[in-house]
Design a protein around this motif. Sequence first.
Motif, short mmCIF file in Angstrom:
data_model
loop_
_atom_site.label_atom_id
_atom_site.label_comp_id
_atom_site.label_asym_id
_atom_site.label_seq_id
_atom_site.Cartn_x
_atom_site.Cartn_y
_atom_site.Cartn_z
N LYS A 38 0.82 -1.21 0.00
CA LYS A 38 0.00 0.00 0.00
C LYS A 38 0.85 1.27 0.00
CE LYS A 38 -4.27 -1.33 0.07
NZ LYS A 38 -5.13 -0.97 -1.07
N ASP A 39 2.16 1.11 0.24
CA ASP A 39 3.10 2.23 0.34
C ASP A 39 2.61 3.25 1.36
OD1 ASP A 39 5.42 3.64 -0.23
OD2 ASP A 39 4.52 4.76 -1.88
N ARG A 40 2.27 2.74 2.54
CA ARG A 40 1.73 3.54 3.65
C ARG A 40 2.43 3.18 4.94
NH1 ARG A 40 -1.70 7.48 1.72
NH2 ARG A 40 -2.87 6.63 0.00
N ASP A 41 2.38 4.09 5.90
CA ASP A 41 2.87 3.80 7.24
C ASP A 41 1.75 3.29 8.13
OD1 ASP A 41 5.45 4.63 6.63
OD2 ASP A 41 5.00 6.71 7.14
N ASP A 42 0.51 3.49 7.68
CA ASP A 42 -0.66 3.12 8.47
C ASP A 42 -1.76 2.72 7.50
OD1 ASP A 42 -2.12 2.79 10.84
OD2 ASP A 42 -2.98 4.80 10.67
N PHE A 43 -2.60 1.76 7.89
CA PHE A 43 -3.70 1.32 7.05
C PHE A 43 -4.71 0.62 7.95
CE2 PHE A 43 -5.74 -0.88 3.48
CZ PHE A 43 -5.83 0.18 2.60
N PRO A 44 -6.01 0.61 7.57
CA PRO A 44 -7.02 -0.04 8.41
C PRO A 44 -6.81 -1.56 8.51
CG PRO A 44 -8.05 1.42 6.80
CD PRO A 44 -6.60 1.32 6.44
N ILE A 45 -6.40 -1.98 9.68
CA ILE A 45 -6.16 -3.40 9.94
C ILE A 45 -6.69 -3.72 11.34
CG2 ILE A 45 -4.40 -5.18 10.27
CD1 ILE A 45 -2.62 -3.62 8.32
N VAL A 46 -7.34 -4.86 11.46
CA VAL A 46 -7.78 -5.37 12.75
C VAL A 46 -7.21 -6.77 12.90
CG1 VAL A 46 -9.79 -6.09 14.11
CG2 VAL A 46 -9.91 -4.00 12.76
N LEU A 47 -6.60 -7.04 14.05
CA LEU A 47 -6.05 -8.36 14.33
C LEU A 47 -7.05 -9.13 15.19
CD1 LEU A 47 -3.71 -10.39 14.19
CD2 LEU A 47 -2.80 -9.33 16.26
N VAL A 48 -7.29 -10.38 14.80
CA VAL A 48 -8.22 -11.23 15.54
C VAL A 48 -7.51 -12.51 15.94
CG1 VAL A 48 -10.40 -12.51 15.45
CG2 VAL A 48 -10.19 -10.32 14.25
N GLY A 49 -7.48 -12.76 17.24
CA GLY A 49 -7.00 -14.03 17.77
C GLY A 49 -8.19 -14.97 17.84
N ASN A 50 -8.25 -15.90 16.92
CA ASN A 50 -9.40 -16.81 16.84
C ASN A 50 -9.18 -18.03 17.75
OD1 ASN A 50 -11.89 -17.69 15.90
ND2 ASN A 50 -10.99 -18.85 14.23
N LYS A 51 -10.25 -18.75 17.96
CA LYS A 51 -10.28 -19.96 18.80
C LYS A 51 -10.13 -19.61 20.28
CE LYS A 51 -8.92 -22.94 15.09
NZ LYS A 51 -8.47 -24.27 14.76
N ALA A 52 -10.75 -18.51 20.68
CA ALA A 52 -10.70 -18.10 22.08
C ALA A 52 -11.35 -19.14 22.99
CB ALA A 52 -11.38 -16.74 22.25
N ASP A 53 -12.13 -20.03 22.43
CA ASP A 53 -12.74 -21.09 23.23
C ASP A 53 -11.72 -22.17 23.61
OD1 ASP A 53 -13.50 -23.43 20.85
OD2 ASP A 53 -13.20 -21.35 20.23
N LEU A 54 -10.50 -22.12 23.05
CA LEU A 54 -9.46 -23.10 23.36
C LEU A 54 -8.40 -22.49 24.27
CD1 LEU A 54 -8.99 -24.70 19.81
CD2 LEU A 54 -10.45 -25.49 21.69
N GLU A 55 -8.84 -21.80 25.29
CA GLU A 55 -7.95 -21.09 26.22
C GLU A 55 -6.90 -22.01 26.84
OE1 GLU A 55 -6.24 -18.00 28.10
OE2 GLU A 55 -7.96 -17.76 26.77
#
Length: 128
Positions: A38-55
Amino acid sequence: MREQYMRAGHGFLLVYAINDRQSFNEVGKLHTQILRVKDRDDFPIVLVGNKADLETQRQVPRSEAAAFCSSRHIAYFEASAKLRLNVDEAFEQLVRAIRKYQEQELPPSPPTPPRKKTGNGGCPCLLL
């Protein structure tokens, strides 16, 4: 092909499994690649840690993922597709991030010039 999708994307939801260290390690590489493409320093990104039911099988501490996101100014959610936990919230946050980014990137609209009064009762007619 991946870079083509990255060029076309307006925002990204990066998902890793909390019970898989390797999937989390890939997130950093993907984040760097997105910003490079994207040639950017910032961009819309969301991080998701999936499988939270496997704590009990967790390999990536919540604090590590949160620190990763904090240093990169991206939102973080832990979710479970199985339990429908935070799935909608993660997508909604991504949409908010995209809208905010687009508002900041779009130049402000020029002000509309005031309309001139015409001598014909206000009718904006053009006489040829």
